[in-house]
Design a protein around this motif. Sequence first.
Motif, PDB file in Angstrom:
ATOM      1  N   TYR A 114       6.985  -3.228 -11.948  1.00  0.00           N
ATOM      2  CA  TYR A 114       6.066  -3.784 -10.955  1.00  0.00           C
ATOM      3  C   TYR A 114       4.663  -3.721 -11.538  1.00  0.00           C
ATOM      4  O   TYR A 114       4.130  -2.631 -11.781  1.00  0.00           O
ATOM      5  CB  TYR A 114       6.150  -2.946  -9.677  1.00  0.00           C
ATOM      6  N   GLU A 122      -1.182 -12.510 -10.342  1.00  0.00           N
ATOM      7  CA  GLU A 122       0.166 -12.534  -9.791  1.00  0.00           C
ATOM      8  C   GLU A 122       0.906 -11.233 -10.096  1.00  0.00           C
ATOM      9  O   GLU A 122       0.849 -10.709 -11.211  1.00  0.00           O
ATOM     10  CB  GLU A 122       0.936 -13.714 -10.397  1.00  0.00           C
ATOM     11  N   LEU A 123       1.578 -10.702  -9.095  1.00  0.00           N
ATOM     12  CA  LEU A 123       2.431  -9.539  -9.288  1.00  0.00           C
ATOM     13  C   LEU A 123       3.800  -9.999  -9.792  1.00  0.00           C
ATOM     14  O   LEU A 123       4.373 -10.954  -9.270  1.00  0.00           O
ATOM     15  CB  LEU A 123       2.597  -8.760  -7.989  1.00  0.00           C
ATOM     16  N   THR A 128       9.449  -7.215  -7.356  1.00  0.00           N
ATOM     17  CA  THR A 128       9.019  -8.400  -6.609  1.00  0.00           C
ATOM     18  C   THR A 128      10.187  -9.344  -6.334  1.00  0.00           C
ATOM     19  O   THR A 128       9.992 -10.440  -5.832  1.00  0.00           O
ATOM     20  CB  THR A 128       7.935  -9.169  -7.392  1.00  0.00           C
ATOM     21  N   THR A 291      12.459  -0.140  -5.546  1.00  0.00           N
ATOM     22  CA  THR A 291      11.649  -1.252  -5.033  1.00  0.00           C
ATOM     23  C   THR A 291      10.855  -0.836  -3.818  1.00  0.00           C
ATOM     24  O   THR A 291       9.642  -1.118  -3.702  1.00  0.00           O
ATOM     25  CB  THR A 291      12.546  -2.454  -4.684  1.00  0.00           C
ATOM     26  N   THR A 295       6.718  -0.753  -3.658  1.00  0.00           N
ATOM     27  CA  THR A 295       6.062  -1.764  -2.828  1.00  0.00           C
ATOM     28  C   THR A 295       5.581  -1.230  -1.484  1.00  0.00           C
ATOM     29  O   THR A 295       4.935  -1.961  -0.739  1.00  0.00           O
ATOM     30  CB  THR A 295       7.030  -2.943  -2.573  1.00  0.00           C
TER      31      THR A 295
END
Length: 296
Positions: A114, A122-123, A128, A291, A295
Amino acid sequence: MTQHERQPGLSACFRHPERDTGIHCTRCERPICPDCMIDAAVGYQCPECVRQGAAENAATQPRTIAGGRLRTDTRLVTLCLIGVNLAVFVGLKASEYLGSGEFGLIRDFAMLGYAWAPGSPELIGAATGEWYRLLTSAFMHQAVFHIAFNMFALWFLGPNLEAALGRGRFLALYLISALAGSTASFALAAQNQFSLGASGAVFGLFGALAVLLRKLRYDMRPVLVLLAVNLVITFLPGLNIAWQAHLGGLVAGAAIAYGMVHAPRRNRTAYQVGVCAVVLLVLVGVCVARTLQLTS
């Protein structure tokens, strides 16, 4: 014509009682009509006997220790995997030579947890939703020595395991080990660290070969020494090796191989599929947890 009005010398098809026939299955001797007749070496057989014969042939066909079909060519899948890795490597170098940027492909397809895209707001990364990186990264190499080492190891390990497990099982072992290596990198490496290469899959083959030799009661010392040397190299400072991928592939490869070679003969394939499914579910769970961590 009804069953009670049957012509002399004819019988009712055992699958279609309303049809008269003078033909009988050469195996079970039951009467069969033209729709049920299947050519055999001598005469005709009914569909049930044909299915039963196919099942008996499959049961008596020689199998590998893991239940796979014996093949005269035990290098086909190994050669295909080497070919794919080499083709991707050539593609990366061609992209660099043509000016489209080798790093652009690495940025888009190598393993990355990440991070912000280089030079962009932009990630990008597996967190993502770019989970394809877990597999695509396992076929990418930057340096000549990197791909040379991995392909030599694949050529050394692959044919023996392909012969012992069968083509389909060997391919499953390779791909799931590759995914496990990438998953370990995703979970344990820095979130903005790129990683790539077939090392996770190769270490999975090392683990599988150790399990296989243990099962066959062969001398394990040569493989264990080679594995130990590679693990020492993995942790040497300054080499910038993704040790996470190596350990992830090693553990997954050993677990899958254990399930394959120790599966009970009854429902063996279902048991082996279940083992692979469990390993994949664990990998998915780790990816989802990582994830959410990155995030949140």
